[in-house]
Write an enzyme that holds these catalytic residues in place. Structure first.
Site, short mmCIF file in Angstrom:
data_model
loop_
_atom_site.label_atom_id
_atom_site.label_comp_id
_atom_site.label_asym_id
_atom_site.label_seq_id
_atom_site.Cartn_x
_atom_site.Cartn_y
_atom_site.Cartn_z
N ASN A 72 16.05 -60.26 -49.01
CA ASN A 72 16.61 -59.29 -49.96
C ASN A 72 16.66 -57.95 -49.41
O ASN A 72 15.69 -57.36 -48.66
CB ASN A 72 15.87 -59.32 -51.18
CG ASN A 72 14.62 -58.02 -51.24
OD1 ASN A 72 15.20 -57.05 -51.62
ND2 ASN A 72 13.50 -58.64 -50.97
N GLY A 75 17.36 -51.95 -52.06
CA GLY A 75 17.32 -50.56 -51.81
C GLY A 75 16.57 -49.86 -52.88
O GLY A 75 17.42 -48.66 -53.28
N ASN A 124 4.22 -47.98 -53.85
CA ASN A 124 5.12 -48.66 -53.04
C ASN A 124 5.44 -47.93 -51.65
O ASN A 124 6.05 -47.08 -51.65
CB ASN A 124 6.45 -49.01 -53.72
CG ASN A 124 7.53 -49.79 -52.64
OD1 ASN A 124 7.25 -50.09 -51.57
ND2 ASN A 124 8.47 -50.36 -53.21
N CYS A 127 8.00 -51.01 -48.82
CA CYS A 127 9.47 -51.43 -48.98
C CYS A 127 10.20 -51.41 -47.55
O CYS A 127 10.02 -50.11 -46.98
CB CYS A 127 10.39 -50.89 -49.91
SG CYS A 127 12.07 -51.62 -49.84
N LYS A 161 0.12 -50.86 -52.42
CA LYS A 161 0.90 -51.92 -51.66
C LYS A 161 1.26 -51.70 -50.49
O LYS A 161 2.07 -50.86 -50.01
CB LYS A 161 2.18 -52.41 -52.68
CG LYS A 161 2.55 -53.80 -52.16
CD LYS A 161 3.67 -54.26 -53.18
CE LYS A 161 3.96 -55.85 -52.87
NZ LYS A 161 4.97 -56.25 -53.90
N ILE A 187 0.59 -58.60 -49.49
CA ILE A 187 1.59 -57.54 -48.73
C ILE A 187 3.05 -57.50 -49.49
O ILE A 187 3.31 -58.37 -50.31
CB ILE A 187 1.87 -58.12 -47.31
CG1 ILE A 187 2.34 -59.46 -47.45
CG2 ILE A 187 0.72 -58.36 -46.57
CD1 ILE A 187 2.78 -60.35 -45.99
N GLY A 240 4.18 -65.10 -51.15
CA GLY A 240 4.56 -66.43 -50.95
C GLY A 240 3.68 -67.50 -51.91
O GLY A 240 3.75 -68.79 -51.79
N SER A 262 8.70 -64.35 -55.58
CA SER A 262 9.82 -65.12 -55.20
C SER A 262 9.71 -66.58 -56.23
O SER A 262 11.00 -67.10 -56.65
CB SER A 262 10.04 -65.33 -53.86
OG SER A 262 10.25 -64.31 -53.17
#
Length: 295
Positions: A72, A75, A124, A127, A161, A187, A240, A262
């Site tokens: 992904n 943005g 954050n 990213c 994070k 992560i 994950g 996810s």
């Protein structure tokens, strides 16, 4: 498989219903979606990342399913300060607000909007596909420390994070701890891309993005393991996680709780599904396995 005794847990100053949280950026865009995830079994939720000004995000395609995960490049689209009203529906519940900025001052400003609505903040600084934000700051321990300190001064739980796209994630964790972090989240996504051989161009509109999903789980476990040895604040594992056994493995590496992202794509009720396998009245005390792989 190891099962745990059910019950509330406190991680990094945030009281949670269980060890499972919704990760930032996944169904965290409205108060209704956050409430839905809490009602389906999550012990807490993390919102979409909110920044100092509204952003539309990158041009599409923004999300592509690949072997072993999801690629992904959103943005960091967000409504900025207008998001405050979305939290009215989940006020008093375990909602951690994810925030970003380009400077420590911007982090402090954004956090200030949510001091009456958030159970805590998640910074954050990780990213991998937003120029001037995220990992652009999170690869510099001095900047991590400064941004963390700017938010921790507000006296609310402050989680940070981290990005795996660095040579020494432990140094980044220690920087967050020096800045006053009450927990470290590890992560965020791993830098990645795919190219369409038919179109002869990258599959993402932004060209580059971040990989999440089962393919990065071993990377996340290693990062949690390293941070557990380097830092004294709790660690929230992310990357994950898709099963109760994954949760146990993360905790054995050193995580006190986990975030799930996810995997929600395939099962929006996954928190209840995992909780049914993870918890048992005759299970062991959760703290018995946190970091046990280090013995």
């Amino acid at each position: 498989m190891v099962t745990l005794k059910p019950g509330p847990v406190t991680v990094g100053g945030v009281d949670l219903g269980n060890h499972l949280l919704l990760a930032a950026g996944v169904l965290g865009t409205t108060g209704a979606s956050l409430a839905r995830i809490l009602d389906t079994g999550a012990g807490g939720v993390v919102t979409k990342s909110i920044g100092p000004v509204p952003k539309e995000g990158h041009a599409g395609p923004c999300v592509v399913t690949v072997d072993g995960g999801v690629l992904n490049a959103m943005g960091l689209p967000n409504p900025s300060s207008e998001f405050v009203q979305e939290l009215d529906r989940v006020r008093g519940r375990p909602v951690v607000v994810s925030i970003f900025g380009g400077t420590p001052e911007e982090f402090s400003t954004v956090a200030g909007w949510f001091t009456q609505a958030a159970a805590g903040f998640e910074l954050n600084v990780s990213c991998p596909h937003a120029e001037g934000y995220g990992a652009a700051l999170g690869s510099d321990p001095a900047m991590i420390e400064a941004c963390t300190r700017a938010v921790s001064r507000l006296d609310l739980p402050t989680w940070v994070k981290l990005t795996p796209n660095v040579t020494d994630i432990a140094a980044c964790g220690r920087a967050a701890e020096r800045g006053g972090a009450t927990a470290i989240v590890a992560i965020n996504t791993v830098r990645a891309m795919r190219i369409s051989t038919a179109l002869r161009r990258p599959v993402l509109g932004n060209r580059f993005g971040g990989l999440s999903g089962p393919a990065i789980f071993p990377i996340a476990v290693r990062c949690v393991y390293d941070l557990y040895e380097a830092c004294s604040v709790p660690i929230v594992g992310c990357g994950g996680v898709a099963s109760a056994d994954n949760v146990v493995e993360m905790m054995m590496a050193g995580a006190s709780a986990v975030e799930i992202g996810s995997a929600v794509q395939g099962d929006v009720g996954i928190f209840g599904t995992i909780a049914a396998d993870l918890y048992s009245p005759d299970g062991i005390e959760p703290q018995e396995i946190v970091g046990c792989a280090h013995a």
